[in-house]
Design a protein around this motif. Structure first.
Motif, PDB file in Angstrom:
ATOM      1  N   ARG A 302      -9.327  11.778 -42.172  1.00 17.85           N
ATOM      2  CA  ARG A 302      -8.953  12.911 -41.309  1.00 17.85           C
ATOM      3  C   ARG A 302      -9.087  14.245 -42.025  1.00 17.85           C
ATOM      4  NH1 ARG A 302      -3.885  13.902 -39.522  1.00 17.85           N
ATOM      5  NH2 ARG A 302      -3.098  12.377 -40.984  1.00 17.85           N
ATOM      6  N   GLN A 303      -8.842  14.226 -43.324  1.00 16.29           N
ATOM      7  CA  GLN A 303      -8.964  15.464 -44.094  1.00 16.29           C
ATOM      8  C   GLN A 303     -10.422  15.756 -44.452  1.00 16.29           C
ATOM      9  OE1 GLN A 303      -5.748  16.102 -43.211  1.00 16.29           O
ATOM     10  NE2 GLN A 303      -5.837  17.444 -44.977  1.00 16.29           N
ATOM     11  N   GLY A 304     -11.313  14.843 -44.065  1.00 15.27           N
ATOM     12  CA  GLY A 304     -12.744  15.034 -44.355  1.00 15.27           C
ATOM     13  C   GLY A 304     -13.050  14.822 -45.820  1.00 15.27           C
ATOM     14  N   LEU A 305     -12.180  14.079 -46.536  1.00 18.28           N
ATOM     15  CA  LEU A 305     -12.408  13.885 -47.966  1.00 18.28           C
ATOM     16  C   LEU A 305     -13.195  12.615 -48.269  1.00 18.28           C
ATOM     17  CD1 LEU A 305      -8.938  15.062 -49.322  1.00 18.28           C
ATOM     18  CD2 LEU A 305     -11.097  16.303 -49.360  1.00 18.28           C
ATOM     19  N   ILE A 306     -13.133  11.644 -47.344  1.00 15.44           N
ATOM     20  CA  ILE A 306     -14.038  10.499 -47.500  1.00 15.44           C
ATOM     21  C   ILE A 306     -14.646  10.116 -46.156  1.00 15.44           C
ATOM     22  CG2 ILE A 306     -13.018   9.462 -49.583  1.00 15.44           C
ATOM     23  CD1 ILE A 306     -11.738   7.351 -47.832  1.00 15.44           C
ATOM     24  N   GLN A 307     -15.775   9.405 -46.250  1.00 15.71           N
ATOM     25  CA  GLN A 307     -16.435   8.870 -45.058  1.00 15.71           C
ATOM     26  C   GLN A 307     -16.596   7.380 -45.257  1.00 15.71           C
ATOM     27  OE1 GLN A 307     -20.015  11.089 -45.691  1.00 15.71           O
ATOM     28  NE2 GLN A 307     -19.598  12.509 -44.018  1.00 15.71           N
ATOM     29  N   LYS A 308     -16.542   6.649 -44.119  1.00 15.41           N
ATOM     30  CA  LYS A 308     -16.788   5.211 -44.175  1.00 15.41           C
ATOM     31  C   LYS A 308     -18.245   4.995 -43.812  1.00 15.41           C
ATOM     32  CE  LYS A 308     -12.849   2.381 -42.804  1.00 15.41           C
ATOM     33  NZ  LYS A 308     -12.117   1.846 -41.696  1.00 15.41           N
ATOM     34  N   THR A 309     -18.992   4.304 -44.657  1.00 16.90           N
ATOM     35  CA  THR A 309     -20.388   4.015 -44.304  1.00 16.90           C
ATOM     36  C   THR A 309     -20.583   2.506 -44.409  1.00 16.90           C
ATOM     37  OG1 THR A 309     -21.323   3.997 -46.528  1.00 16.90           O
ATOM     38  CG2 THR A 309     -21.058   6.168 -45.498  1.00 16.90           C
ATOM     39  N   SER A 310     -21.726   2.019 -43.951  1.00 17.19           N
ATOM     40  CA  SER A 310     -21.965   0.570 -43.992  1.00 17.19           C
ATOM     41  C   SER A 310     -22.019   0.080 -45.439  1.00 17.19           C
ATOM     42  CB  SER A 310     -23.262   0.245 -43.261  1.00 17.19           C
ATOM     43  OG  SER A 310     -24.294   1.021 -43.828  1.00 17.19           O
ATOM     44  N   ARG A 311     -22.294   0.973 -46.383  1.00 16.58           N
ATOM     45  CA  ARG A 311     -22.376   0.542 -47.783  1.00 16.58           C
ATOM     46  C   ARG A 311     -21.091   0.833 -48.567  1.00 16.58           C
ATOM     47  NH1 ARG A 311     -26.745   2.977 -50.688  1.00 16.58           N
ATOM     48  NH2 ARG A 311     -26.552   4.743 -49.279  1.00 16.58           N
ATOM     49  N   GLY A 312     -20.079   1.338 -47.897  1.00 14.21           N
ATOM     50  CA  GLY A 312     -18.807   1.589 -48.581  1.00 14.21           C
ATOM     51  C   GLY A 312     -18.294   2.992 -48.295  1.00 14.21           C
ATOM     52  N   ARG A 313     -17.336   3.414 -49.155  1.00  7.52           N
ATOM     53  CA  ARG A 313     -16.715   4.731 -48.954  1.00  7.52           C
ATOM     54  C   ARG A 313     -17.413   5.766 -49.812  1.00  7.52           C
ATOM     55  NH1 ARG A 313     -15.088   0.395 -46.411  1.00  7.52           N
ATOM     56  NH2 ARG A 313     -13.052   0.600 -45.456  1.00  7.52           N
ATOM     57  N   GLN A 314     -17.588   6.967 -49.246  1.00  9.60           N
ATOM     58  CA  GLN A 314     -18.181   8.033 -50.053  1.00  9.60           C
ATOM     59  C   GLN A 314     -17.501   9.367 -49.763  1.00  9.60           C
ATOM     60  OE1 GLN A 314     -22.292   7.808 -48.788  1.00  9.60           O
ATOM     61  NE2 GLN A 314     -22.025   9.502 -47.338  1.00  9.60           N
ATOM     62  N   VAL A 315     -17.600  10.258 -50.735  1.00 14.29           N
ATOM     63  CA  VAL A 315     -17.076  11.612 -50.538  1.00 14.29           C
ATOM     64  C   VAL A 315     -18.214  12.441 -49.941  1.00 14.29           C
ATOM     65  CG1 VAL A 315     -16.290  13.691 -51.744  1.00 14.29           C
ATOM     66  CG2 VAL A 315     -15.404  11.460 -52.418  1.00 14.29           C
ATOM     67  N   PRO A 316     -17.980  13.151 -48.804  1.00 13.34           N
ATOM     68  CA  PRO A 316     -19.049  13.966 -48.241  1.00 13.34           C
ATOM     69  C   PRO A 316     -19.561  14.968 -49.268  1.00 13.34           C
ATOM     70  CG  PRO A 316     -17.133  13.960 -46.808  1.00 13.34           C
ATOM     71  CD  PRO A 316     -16.718  13.297 -48.071  1.00 13.34           C
ATOM     72  N   HIS A 317     -20.852  15.195 -49.217  1.00 13.26           N
ATOM     73  CA  HIS A 317     -21.503  16.040 -50.206  1.00 13.26           C
ATOM     74  C   HIS A 317     -20.782  17.385 -50.396  1.00 13.26           C
ATOM     75  CE1 HIS A 317     -24.837  16.165 -52.839  1.00 13.26           C
ATOM     76  NE2 HIS A 317     -25.061  17.427 -52.509  1.00 13.26           N
ATOM     77  N   LYS A 318     -20.413  17.981 -49.252  1.00 20.93           N
ATOM     78  CA  LYS A 318     -19.831  19.330 -49.333  1.00 20.93           C
ATOM     79  C   LYS A 318     -18.430  19.368 -49.956  1.00 20.93           C
ATOM     80  CE  LYS A 318     -18.139  19.536 -44.608  1.00 20.93           C
ATOM     81  NZ  LYS A 318     -18.574  18.845 -43.493  1.00 20.93           N
ATOM     82  N   LYS A 319     -17.805  18.189 -50.152  1.00 15.80           N
ATOM     83  CA  LYS A 319     -16.462  18.170 -50.751  1.00 15.80           C
ATOM     84  C   LYS A 319     -16.497  17.811 -52.244  1.00 15.80           C
ATOM     85  CE  LYS A 319     -13.924  18.904 -47.040  1.00 15.80           C
ATOM     86  NZ  LYS A 319     -13.001  19.965 -46.844  1.00 15.80           N
ATOM     87  N   ILE A 320     -17.656  17.416 -52.729  1.00 15.73           N
ATOM     88  CA  ILE A 320     -17.700  16.922 -54.113  1.00 15.73           C
ATOM     89  C   ILE A 320     -17.318  18.008 -55.127  1.00 15.73           C
ATOM     90  CG2 ILE A 320     -19.248  16.070 -55.943  1.00 15.73           C
ATOM     91  CD1 ILE A 320     -20.385  14.138 -53.958  1.00 15.73           C
ATOM     92  N   LEU A 321     -17.899  19.202 -54.981  1.00 20.76           N
ATOM     93  CA  LEU A 321     -17.588  20.272 -55.942  1.00 20.76           C
ATOM     94  C   LEU A 321     -16.098  20.605 -55.895  1.00 20.76           C
ATOM     95  CD1 LEU A 321     -20.550  22.804 -55.643  1.00 20.76           C
ATOM     96  CD2 LEU A 321     -20.201  20.956 -57.283  1.00 20.76           C
ATOM     97  N   TYR A 322     -15.582  20.707 -54.662  1.00 20.73           N
ATOM     98  CA  TYR A 322     -14.169  21.033 -54.476  1.00 20.73           C
ATOM     99  C   TYR A 322     -13.285  20.000 -55.179  1.00 20.73           C
ATOM    100  CZ  TYR A 322      -9.683  21.195 -52.010  1.00 20.73           C
ATOM    101  OH  TYR A 322      -8.351  21.221 -51.699  1.00 20.73           O
ATOM    102  N   LEU A 323     -13.594  18.719 -54.978  1.00 24.42           N
ATOM    103  CA  LEU A 323     -12.748  17.682 -55.575  1.00 24.42           C
ATOM    104  C   LEU A 323     -12.916  17.596 -57.083  1.00 24.42           C
ATOM    105  CD1 LEU A 323     -12.902  14.823 -52.904  1.00 24.42           C
ATOM    106  CD2 LEU A 323     -10.978  16.305 -53.445  1.00 24.42           C
ATOM    107  N   ARG A 324     -14.125  17.846 -57.547  1.00 25.65           N
ATOM    108  CA  ARG A 324     -14.310  17.823 -59.011  1.00 25.65           C
ATOM    109  C   ARG A 324     -13.467  18.922 -59.656  1.00 25.65           C
ATOM    110  NH1 ARG A 324     -20.641  17.220 -59.861  1.00 25.65           N
ATOM    111  NH2 ARG A 324     -20.181  18.267 -61.805  1.00 25.65           N
TER     112      ARG A 324
END
Ligand SMILES: Nc1ncnc2c1ncn2[C@@H]1O[C@H](COP(=O)(O)OP(=O)(O)OP(=O)(O)O)[C@@H](O)[C@H]1O
Ligand SMILES: [Mg+2]
Length: 339
Positions: A302-324
């Motif tokens: 809901r916070q847009g920090l992860i996405q569920k994909t068929s290959r697993g969980r990932q952090v959306p590209h646009k949030k990676i810098l912020y989270l790092r």
């Protein structure tokens, strides 16, 4: 009046915490509430039972509380039970045959009813009768027992697991949404009033923002903040007390817990943003898969920090810098420009 058929109520439902008893005290969820108020009024005017109601939504959003409010507003008795304890058809028949006209039967976790028990509900809900077998062997015969017209309120956190035939028998289906921080701040104020402890508006909002959209969590956080206020002798809950308590509880200003941060850190640090399988995340954090799926993920998604994909969980590209920056304390722009 409310009759408890099980012992499954949690400690927070007891009288030492505040419990809403009418629509006015049930805060937020304004869309659902407006509709239900109309249905309650119509059923009262006609002196007919309210249509069967299915409430769904994640844990702690107020399904059980809403069922109790509805019973109070309709001025009818409420019988509470839970699907996992209704093991045999006879258990449910015994409850149904004891229901008085217009009473409400609340079945929690209704997606967990065993199939034969669920089938008893079909005719009970549709025709207000149940078919039971009496006798054994060649002498066994089916008899039809009439029931008083009643309302079934079913609650579930997992609609996908609810069978089609059961779902279609509910005349009213409502989904409870996660609450906005401002609504949760109202709930904080309501509970602080009950505890007779003054709280500043910005402190109530700060707690509301950290509660993952969930009243049960906001009430728990307030109880912890109240402990801090009392022990450290603050006459009033201000932002300083809230920050102190949250630091202690390891909840950051976005409402992320230590476990949320661990999950995100593994994805961005060890898997370069993902995707990574949920089992791997469970192994790395030492938590079980259900905890990650039921508690962590819904909020992070809901916070847009992860996405569920068929290959697993990932952090959306646009949030990676912020989270790092947030979680690893890096300054990625500078590092990126260096290579
Ligand atoms: N709209 C609301 N206004 C004020 N308090 C609320 C509201 N909704 C829920 N609460 C409070 O939050 C707590 C959790 O609510 P409740 O037990 O009804 O959730 P639930 O949806 O039934 O959860 P579960 O799925 O775990 O059974 C209760 O203590 C209740 O008093
Ligand atoms: Mg409940």
């Amino acid at each position: 009046m409310e009759e408890l058929l099980t012992l499954q109520e949690t400690v927070e439902d007891k009288s030492f915490t505040y419990q809403p008893t009418c629509f006015d005290e049930y805060l937020g969820q304004s869309e659902v509430k407006t509709k239900l108020q109309v249905y309650v009024q119509a059923s009262t005017l006609r002196q007919e039972p309210l249509d069967h109601l299915l409430l769904f939504g994640p844990p702690g959003l107020g399904k059980t509380t809403l069922a109790k409010v509805m019973a109070k507003e309709l001025n009818v008795n409420l019988k509470i039970t839970s699907a996992p304890i209704l093991e045999r058809s006879g258990d449910l028949v015994a409850i149904l045959t004891s229901i008085a006209p217009r009473e409400i039967l609340f079945i929690d976790e209704i997606h967990r009813l065993p199939k034969p028990v669920e089938e008893i509900l079909y005719s009970a809900m549709e025709n207000f009768c149940v078919d039971v077998i009496v006798g054994q062997g060649a002498g066994a015969k089916s008899i039809r027992l009439p029931l008083n017209p009643f309302t079934l309120i079913g609650a579930t956190t997992k609609t996908a697991l609810l069978s089609g035939p059961l779902q279609t028998r509910f005349g009213i289906v409502e989904r409870l949404e996660f609450y906005e921080p401002e609504d949760l701040a109202e709930i904080v104020r309501q509970n602080a009033d009950f505890f007779k402890i003054p709280i500043l508006p910005e402190a109530a909002l700060a707690i509301g923002k950290r509660a993952r959209g969930t009243p049960r969590i906001v009430k728990r956080l307030l109880r912890r903040v109240r402990d801090f206020a009392q022990v450290y002798k603050h006459a009033c809950i201000d932002i300083e007390v809230v920050n102190h308590a949250m630091k202690f509880l390891n909840i950051d200003e976005d409402g992320l817990t230590k476990l949320d941060r661990q999950v995100l850190t593994h994805i961005i640090k060890d898997f370069d943003g993902g995707p990574v399988g949920i089992e791997t995340l469970a192994a790395m954090t030492g938590e079980d898969r259900d905890t990650l799926e039921d508690f962590c993920e819904p909020f992070l998604i809901r916070q847009g920090l992860i996405q569920k994909t068929s290959r697993g969980r990932q952090v959306p590209h646009k949030k990676i810098l912020y989270l790092r920056r947030r979680l690893l304390g890096e300054n990625p722009e500078i590092q990126d420009s260096m290579f």
